[in-house]
Design a protein around this motif. Sequence first.
Motif, PDB file in Angstrom:
ATOM      1  N   PRO A 272     -31.390  47.421  82.276  1.00  0.00           N
ATOM      2  CA  PRO A 272     -31.645  47.207  83.576  1.00  0.00           C
ATOM      3  C   PRO A 272     -32.445  48.539  83.975  1.00  0.00           C
ATOM      4  CG  PRO A 272     -29.423  47.725  82.997  1.00  0.00           C
ATOM      5  CD  PRO A 272     -30.146  47.808  81.582  1.00  0.00           C
ATOM      6  N   VAL A 273     -33.053  48.160  85.154  1.00  0.00           N
ATOM      7  CA  VAL A 273     -33.923  49.111  85.854  1.00  0.00           C
ATOM      8  C   VAL A 273     -33.417  48.999  87.290  1.00  0.00           C
ATOM      9  CG1 VAL A 273     -35.970  50.210  86.502  1.00  0.00           C
ATOM     10  CG2 VAL A 273     -35.610  49.359  84.260  1.00  0.00           C
ATOM     11  N   ARG A 274     -33.202  50.051  88.117  1.00  0.00           N
ATOM     12  CA  ARG A 274     -32.826  50.034  89.406  1.00  0.00           C
ATOM     13  C   ARG A 274     -34.005  50.424  90.250  1.00  0.00           C
ATOM     14  NH1 ARG A 274     -28.046  53.992  89.525  1.00  0.00           N
ATOM     15  NH2 ARG A 274     -29.416  54.990  88.393  1.00  0.00           N
ATOM     16  N   VAL A 275     -34.491  49.628  91.113  1.00  0.00           N
ATOM     17  CA  VAL A 275     -35.703  49.878  91.875  1.00  0.00           C
ATOM     18  C   VAL A 275     -35.306  49.947  93.389  1.00  0.00           C
ATOM     19  CG1 VAL A 275     -38.218  49.603  92.335  1.00  0.00           C
ATOM     20  CG2 VAL A 275     -37.090  48.897  89.979  1.00  0.00           C
ATOM     21  N   LEU A 276     -35.686  50.967  94.090  1.00  0.00           N
ATOM     22  CA  LEU A 276     -35.421  51.141  95.581  1.00  0.00           C
ATOM     23  C   LEU A 276     -36.560  50.375  96.223  1.00  0.00           C
ATOM     24  CD1 LEU A 276     -33.784  52.262  97.869  1.00  0.00           C
ATOM     25  CD2 LEU A 276     -35.325  54.240  97.895  1.00  0.00           C
ATOM     26  N   LEU A 277     -36.376  49.298  96.913  1.00  0.00           N
ATOM     27  CA  LEU A 277     -37.276  48.710  97.657  1.00  0.00           C
ATOM     28  C   LEU A 277     -37.350  49.175  98.977  1.00  0.00           C
ATOM     29  CD1 LEU A 277     -36.242  45.089  96.363  1.00  0.00           C
ATOM     30  CD2 LEU A 277     -37.971  46.329  95.236  1.00  0.00           C
TER      31      LEU A 277
ATOM     32  N   ARG B  99     -45.417  56.952  94.898  1.00  0.00           N
ATOM     33  CA  ARG B  99     -44.402  58.311  94.562  1.00  0.00           C
ATOM     34  C   ARG B  99     -43.780  57.921  93.145  1.00  0.00           C
ATOM     35  NH1 ARG B  99     -39.468  59.787  96.152  1.00  0.00           N
ATOM     36  NH2 ARG B  99     -39.363  57.904  97.326  1.00  0.00           N
ATOM     37  N   CYS B 100     -43.704  56.732  92.819  1.00  0.00           N
ATOM     38  CA  CYS B 100     -42.908  56.477  91.302  1.00  0.00           C
ATOM     39  C   CYS B 100     -44.047  55.599  90.772  1.00  0.00           C
ATOM     40  CB  CYS B 100     -41.887  55.629  91.546  1.00  0.00           C
ATOM     41  SG  CYS B 100     -40.428  56.703  92.435  1.00  0.00           S
TER      42      CYS B 100
ATOM     43  N   ILE C 283     -42.135  60.283  76.630  1.00  0.00           N
ATOM     44  CA  ILE C 283     -42.673  61.406  77.378  1.00  0.00           C
ATOM     45  C   ILE C 283     -42.756  61.348  78.746  1.00  0.00           C
ATOM     46  CG2 ILE C 283     -44.292  61.677  75.251  1.00  0.00           C
ATOM     47  CD1 ILE C 283     -46.628  60.150  76.899  1.00  0.00           C
ATOM     48  N   SER C 284     -43.222  62.303  79.524  1.00  0.00           N
ATOM     49  CA  SER C 284     -43.517  62.095  80.862  1.00  0.00           C
ATOM     50  C   SER C 284     -44.827  61.406  81.193  1.00  0.00           C
ATOM     51  CB  SER C 284     -43.582  63.506  81.544  1.00  0.00           C
ATOM     52  OG  SER C 284     -44.002  63.393  83.092  1.00  0.00           O
ATOM     53  N   ALA C 285     -44.647  59.916  81.094  1.00  0.00           N
ATOM     54  CA  ALA C 285     -46.006  59.323  80.815  1.00  0.00           C
ATOM     55  C   ALA C 285     -46.838  59.059  82.330  1.00  0.00           C
ATOM     56  CB  ALA C 285     -45.691  57.837  80.320  1.00  0.00           C
ATOM     57  N   VAL C 286     -47.209  60.148  82.912  1.00  0.00           N
ATOM     58  CA  VAL C 286     -47.948  60.160  83.977  1.00  0.00           C
ATOM     59  C   VAL C 286     -49.242  59.677  83.892  1.00  0.00           C
ATOM     60  CG1 VAL C 286     -46.665  61.824  85.358  1.00  0.00           C
ATOM     61  CG2 VAL C 286     -48.454  62.511  83.768  1.00  0.00           C
ATOM     62  N   TYR C 287     -49.876  59.039  84.846  1.00  0.00           N
ATOM     63  CA  TYR C 287     -51.245  58.767  84.946  1.00  0.00           C
ATOM     64  C   TYR C 287     -51.891  58.720  86.371  1.00  0.00           C
ATOM     65  CZ  TYR C 287     -48.575  54.464  86.151  1.00  0.00           C
ATOM     66  OH  TYR C 287     -47.717  53.553  86.488  1.00  0.00           O
ATOM     67  N   HIS C 288     -53.158  58.501  86.214  1.00  0.00           N
ATOM     68  CA  HIS C 288     -53.743  58.393  87.695  1.00  0.00           C
ATOM     69  C   HIS C 288     -55.107  57.606  87.832  1.00  0.00           C
ATOM     70  CE1 HIS C 288     -55.973  61.317  85.319  1.00  0.00           C
ATOM     71  NE2 HIS C 288     -56.890  61.108  85.945  1.00  0.00           N
ATOM     72  N   ALA C 289     -55.519  57.473  88.859  1.00  0.00           N
ATOM     73  CA  ALA C 289     -56.716  56.594  88.950  1.00  0.00           C
ATOM     74  C   ALA C 289     -58.069  56.911  88.324  1.00  0.00           C
ATOM     75  CB  ALA C 289     -56.991  56.075  90.577  1.00  0.00           C
ATOM     76  N   ASP C 290     -58.501  58.088  88.698  1.00  0.00           N
ATOM     77  CA  ASP C 290     -59.777  58.519  88.179  1.00  0.00           C
ATOM     78  C   ASP C 290     -59.831  60.155  88.129  1.00  0.00           C
ATOM     79  OD1 ASP C 290     -62.556  58.634  87.844  1.00  0.00           O
ATOM     80  OD2 ASP C 290     -62.848  59.023  89.719  1.00  0.00           O
TER      81      ASP C 290
ATOM     82  N   SER D 222     -59.660  60.796  91.945  1.00  0.00           N
ATOM     83  CA  SER D 222     -58.621  60.197  92.870  1.00  0.00           C
ATOM     84  C   SER D 222     -57.117  60.314  91.923  1.00  0.00           C
ATOM     85  CB  SER D 222     -58.910  58.791  92.914  1.00  0.00           C
ATOM     86  OG  SER D 222     -57.723  58.239  94.013  1.00  0.00           O
ATOM     87  N   GLY D 223     -56.374  61.157  92.480  1.00  0.00           N
ATOM     88  CA  GLY D 223     -54.986  61.399  92.066  1.00  0.00           C
ATOM     89  C   GLY D 223     -54.933  62.691  91.540  1.00  0.00           C
ATOM     90  N   HIS D 224     -53.742  62.895  90.947  1.00  0.00           N
ATOM     91  CA  HIS D 224     -53.351  64.240  90.435  1.00  0.00           C
ATOM     92  C   HIS D 224     -54.184  64.657  89.136  1.00  0.00           C
ATOM     93  CE1 HIS D 224     -50.993  62.139  87.491  1.00  0.00           C
ATOM     94  NE2 HIS D 224     -50.109  61.692  88.299  1.00  0.00           N
ATOM     95  N   GLY D 225     -54.588  63.809  88.458  1.00  0.00           N
ATOM     96  CA  GLY D 225     -55.597  64.233  87.366  1.00  0.00           C
ATOM     97  C   GLY D 225     -54.947  64.255  85.930  1.00  0.00           C
ATOM     98  N   VAL D 226     -53.576  64.118  85.744  1.00  0.00           N
ATOM     99  CA  VAL D 226     -52.835  64.300  84.535  1.00  0.00           C
ATOM    100  C   VAL D 226     -52.702  62.974  83.826  1.00  0.00           C
ATOM    101  CG1 VAL D 226     -50.721  65.331  83.545  1.00  0.00           C
ATOM    102  CG2 VAL D 226     -51.730  66.034  85.870  1.00  0.00           C
TER     103      VAL D 226
END
Length: 372
Positions: A24-29, A175-176, A208-215, A329-333
Amino acid sequence: MQNKRLAIFVLLLGFGLAAAVGLPVRVLLDETGLAEVHIQGRHSLWSLAGRLATVEGGRTYRLLADSRGIELTCDSPPCPVQGYVGRLISFVPAEGLVRVGDRDYRGYLRVVWRDGRLLLINKVNIEDYLRGVLPGEVPLSFPYEVLKAQAILARTYTLSRLGSNPDYDLCDTSRCQVYLGADAEAERYDRAVRETAGRVLAYGGRPISAVYHADSGGKTAAAVEVWGSNIPYLQSRDDPWSLDQRWRVTVSPAKVRQVLAEMGHSVASVSSLKVVERGASGRITAMYVGTGSGGLRLGVPEVGRFLRSLGLPSTLASLSGWTFSGRGSGHGVGMSQWGARGFAARGWNYREILAYYYPKTVLTHYQLSASH
């Protein structure tokens, strides 16, 4: 990523069968004082005291946060349950979806009273959760290998966030990860989730800390440039197929002063801006703000927050006077979604894309441990 809930996982190096179902995952709506919840099929209503009632679908329930907890009413009296119900109520489905605002969700809805506010939390199986994440994070028209790479990253990111808050694991915004619920699901997204079920990226035996971004704007950022932490698998990489759109943002001394105040820096006036340091990818890692009292130096990670609050799409920018000109666009990481699109269009599969953007990681499976 030392949180306790990670203890329920066993990471299996290799490509064995994943037992992903049931996590289960708990997502704040939403966080609000007043909410409407519409149930589409038969549900049970539970409080901390136990089951309150079993109710049929087609009704809308109104929840109000008062000074004690949650007040519940419904749209067509008599209500099976009404009045004060305590500080937690859950809508648990026997069938059908639950609607919050203008979106439908799988799983069940938990409403928690916290300090006079209602936290609306969707508790949903991780694989169903991902079906609502992919539509918010990557266009349906992108190559299928990018959708599969995105599914693995979103799953990995989710695992790394479990237990990060006592009430919920993730929010539903950028943000998430953007989570659009059941309404946004599409078969092409669903298939990418199914065909990668349970697969995650790991480093040192952990997700891992699987961060991603748009461009990326042509070059991804190392984590140290953005957050100040040197992470072996999040290093700067050339990104030859990024969208590389150019943008310009002009700011004013008044806007700079406002943003600084919001960040806790009270200055009498702002006279100038200057870039003083850049990281390996060319992104701004330190700035000097001329003020009436001398000056203020902003470094990592504060400078990123400062520039985002000024309206810059990314920190890959140059400065002339009060005008920033930049790319990306985005944090770039991590993975650039537009860059991955370019690699996939040239024949790369999802494994190759992930290996490029996250070197030194292992593509593996997770399964629930026997102690779960």
